[in-house]
Scaffold this motif. Sequence first.
Motif, mmCIF file in Angstrom:
data_model
loop_
_atom_site.group_PDB
_atom_site.id
_atom_site.type_symbol
_atom_site.label_atom_id
_atom_site.label_comp_id
_atom_site.label_asym_id
_atom_site.label_seq_id
_atom_site.Cartn_x
_atom_site.Cartn_y
_atom_site.Cartn_z
ATOM 1 N N VAL A 48 0.851 -1.184 0.000
ATOM 2 C CA VAL A 48 0.000 0.000 0.000
ATOM 3 C C VAL A 48 0.891 1.238 0.000
ATOM 4 O O VAL A 48 1.764 1.375 0.868
ATOM 5 C CB VAL A 48 -0.938 0.019 1.225
ATOM 6 C CG1 VAL A 48 -1.840 1.251 1.179
ATOM 7 C CG2 VAL A 48 -1.765 -1.260 1.287
ATOM 8 N N MET A 49 0.681 2.129 -0.974
ATOM 9 C CA MET A 49 1.468 3.358 -1.063
ATOM 10 C C MET A 49 2.973 3.062 -1.042
ATOM 11 O O MET A 49 3.750 3.663 -0.295
ATOM 12 C CB MET A 49 1.089 4.332 0.059
ATOM 13 C CG MET A 49 -0.350 4.835 -0.040
ATOM 14 S SD MET A 49 -0.800 5.991 1.265
ATOM 15 C CE MET A 49 -0.829 4.897 2.693
ATOM 16 N N ASP A 50 3.356 2.039 -1.822
ATOM 17 C CA ASP A 50 4.757 1.629 -1.982
ATOM 18 C C ASP A 50 5.383 1.115 -0.688
ATOM 19 O O ASP A 50 6.607 1.054 -0.567
ATOM 20 C CB ASP A 50 5.611 2.781 -2.525
ATOM 21 C CG ASP A 50 5.196 3.192 -3.926
ATOM 22 O OD1 ASP A 50 4.809 2.291 -4.695
ATOM 23 O OD2 ASP A 50 5.230 4.393 -4.233
ATOM 24 N N GLN A 51 4.547 0.748 0.283
ATOM 25 C CA GLN A 51 5.053 0.169 1.520
ATOM 26 C C GLN A 51 4.403 -1.200 1.748
ATOM 27 O O GLN A 51 3.230 -1.398 1.446
ATOM 28 C CB GLN A 51 4.765 1.075 2.717
ATOM 29 C CG GLN A 51 5.494 2.417 2.652
ATOM 30 C CD GLN A 51 5.422 3.152 3.973
ATOM 31 O OE1 GLN A 51 5.840 2.633 5.015
ATOM 32 N NE2 GLN A 51 4.885 4.372 3.952
ATOM 33 N N SER A 95 5.304 4.650 8.730
ATOM 34 C CA SER A 95 5.147 6.095 8.628
ATOM 35 C C SER A 95 3.749 6.548 9.005
ATOM 36 O O SER A 95 3.523 7.717 9.307
ATOM 37 C CB SER A 95 5.451 6.555 7.195
ATOM 38 O OG SER A 95 4.539 5.959 6.267
ATOM 39 N N ILE A 96 2.795 5.597 8.996
ATOM 40 C CA ILE A 96 1.414 5.928 9.348
ATOM 41 C C ILE A 96 1.076 5.445 10.751
ATOM 42 O O ILE A 96 0.489 6.157 11.559
ATOM 43 C CB ILE A 96 0.440 5.317 8.325
ATOM 44 C CG1 ILE A 96 0.719 5.900 6.936
ATOM 45 C CG2 ILE A 96 -1.006 5.567 8.725
ATOM 46 C CD1 ILE A 96 -0.128 5.294 5.841
ATOM 47 N N SER A 97 1.472 4.212 11.060
ATOM 48 C CA SER A 97 1.176 3.660 12.381
ATOM 49 C C SER A 97 2.246 2.655 12.758
ATOM 50 O O SER A 97 2.770 1.946 11.903
ATOM 51 C CB SER A 97 -0.205 2.987 12.400
ATOM 52 O OG SER A 97 -0.240 1.909 11.485
ATOM 53 N N ASP A 260 -3.772 -15.622 -4.154
ATOM 54 C CA ASP A 260 -3.155 -14.467 -4.795
ATOM 55 C C ASP A 260 -4.279 -13.643 -5.407
ATOM 56 O O ASP A 260 -4.882 -14.044 -6.404
ATOM 57 C CB ASP A 260 -2.176 -14.925 -5.873
ATOM 58 C CG ASP A 260 -1.312 -13.784 -6.403
ATOM 59 O OD1 ASP A 260 -1.571 -12.626 -6.018
ATOM 60 O OD2 ASP A 260 -0.389 -14.054 -7.200
ATOM 61 N N THR A 261 -4.602 -12.499 -4.792
ATOM 62 C CA THR A 261 -5.753 -11.713 -5.224
ATOM 63 C C THR A 261 -5.365 -10.259 -5.482
ATOM 64 O O THR A 261 -4.279 -9.812 -5.127
ATOM 65 C CB THR A 261 -6.877 -11.752 -4.176
ATOM 66 O OG1 THR A 261 -6.384 -11.207 -2.932
ATOM 67 C CG2 THR A 261 -7.354 -13.170 -3.921
ATOM 68 N N ARG A 262 -6.314 -9.543 -6.090
ATOM 69 C CA ARG A 262 -6.150 -8.116 -6.336
ATOM 70 C C ARG A 262 -7.367 -7.380 -5.785
ATOM 71 O O ARG A 262 -8.507 -7.793 -6.014
ATOM 72 C CB ARG A 262 -6.029 -7.815 -7.833
ATOM 73 C CG ARG A 262 -4.841 -8.441 -8.520
ATOM 74 C CD ARG A 262 -4.692 -7.908 -9.931
ATOM 75 N NE ARG A 262 -5.984 -7.871 -10.627
ATOM 76 C CZ ARG A 262 -6.228 -7.128 -11.705
ATOM 77 N NH1 ARG A 262 -5.279 -6.338 -12.194
ATOM 78 N NH2 ARG A 262 -7.411 -7.165 -12.306
ATOM 79 N N LEU A 263 -7.104 -6.313 -5.047
ATOM 80 C CA LEU A 263 -8.156 -5.420 -4.580
ATOM 81 C C LEU A 263 -8.118 -4.167 -5.448
ATOM 82 O O LEU A 263 -7.115 -3.442 -5.452
ATOM 83 C CB LEU A 263 -7.952 -5.048 -3.114
ATOM 84 C CG LEU A 263 -7.812 -6.185 -2.095
ATOM 85 C CD1 LEU A 263 -7.591 -5.613 -0.702
ATOM 86 C CD2 LEU A 263 -9.042 -7.073 -2.111
ATOM 87 N N ALA A 264 -9.184 -3.930 -6.180
ATOM 88 C CA ALA A 264 -9.243 -2.753 -7.043
ATOM 89 C C ALA A 264 -10.225 -1.759 -6.450
ATOM 90 O O ALA A 264 -11.428 -2.022 -6.372
ATOM 91 C CB ALA A 264 -9.669 -3.151 -8.453
ATOM 92 N N ILE A 272 -4.972 -0.223 -7.343
ATOM 93 C CA ILE A 272 -5.009 -1.685 -7.325
ATOM 94 C C ILE A 272 -3.988 -2.168 -6.304
ATOM 95 O O ILE A 272 -2.808 -1.794 -6.364
ATOM 96 C CB ILE A 272 -4.704 -2.280 -8.709
ATOM 97 C CG1 ILE A 272 -5.805 -1.895 -9.701
ATOM 98 C CG2 ILE A 272 -4.588 -3.799 -8.612
ATOM 99 C CD1 ILE A 272 -5.552 -2.398 -11.105
ATOM 100 N N ILE A 273 -4.446 -2.991 -5.356
ATOM 101 C CA ILE A 273 -3.585 -3.489 -4.287
ATOM 102 C C ILE A 273 -3.422 -4.998 -4.448
ATOM 103 O O ILE A 273 -4.402 -5.751 -4.319
ATOM 104 C CB ILE A 273 -4.168 -3.179 -2.901
ATOM 105 C CG1 ILE A 273 -4.348 -1.664 -2.727
ATOM 106 C CG2 ILE A 273 -3.271 -3.743 -1.803
ATOM 107 C CD1 ILE A 273 -5.031 -1.280 -1.436
#
Length: 289
Positions: A48-51, A95-97, A260-264, A272-273
């Motif tokens: 998420v967000m490159d992390q 960086s967030i939590s 192996d899934t994708r969350l769009a 897309i995650i």
Amino acid sequence: MHRTILLLCVGVLCPLAAAAQIYLQYQLAPRSSYAYVNTSKVTQEMTVMDQDLTTQISVDTKYRINITDAIMKQYTLSCVYDTVRIRSSVAGLESISPRKDSTLVFSALAGAVENVTITPNGTVLSTSMSMSKEASAVMASISNNAFSGMRRFLLVYPSKEISPGETWTTSTTDTMSGRSMSGNVITATDLTLRFERLVDTLGYHCAVISSTSTKMSVLGTVQQSGVDMTIDGSGSINGVAYMDVTDGMPVLSSATVDMDTRLAMVGQASMIIPLQMQTVASVQRVGSK
């Protein structure tokens, strides 16, 4: 002389081959009862967000299956659940939590009942739930491969005698909805089951049944916190079960599920995650009467 030896060998081998065959089915007595413990561990990884974000969830619970009816070659099994304990760990997105660990005990599930009516070969004829809204919410929140309800470990047997090495197939479709989201996620699975051998373990004479998925797909649309998401993906299942040949009920079973899934996400927060998840689950009989 050679012919006599050949006939003797055939006479010995034929009974041995016949003895290796077995006819598996559920043979359940009214008012009988089986106690089980269930342990599952889910590892979920996403970016998420490159992390990278890694979540681990462990679920432990107990339940007892009571045979309430055995009429006209149909069995009704009533599964009474006990308190469930969930341990979770979240690492990533520092960086967030910061890293977060927690342990929750859901006593609301204690006394919740799941009923299933099956045929002698394990085909499900009907299902029903008897539980409070709070217990239903807990059940829904932990049912996404992290928790094995009764239907998850009752195998469907072939309607004929089988020998070691023989296989058969089953297909299931499960619909999952969560406590904090609207919508549904549908998982369709085709399994190939194989009768491996007969063994004695934990005081029971068991048939060892392995299972491997030939297809496992996930598809759904959900809404959470006002965000619309579509989910699609595929996976695999590999497991083994030790089934009591006397009554057909599980003694011990374990399975590994890799997804192996994708969350769009759609809308203003469109992204897309990718999501990878592995579930390792086991169920063991700890008593019967």
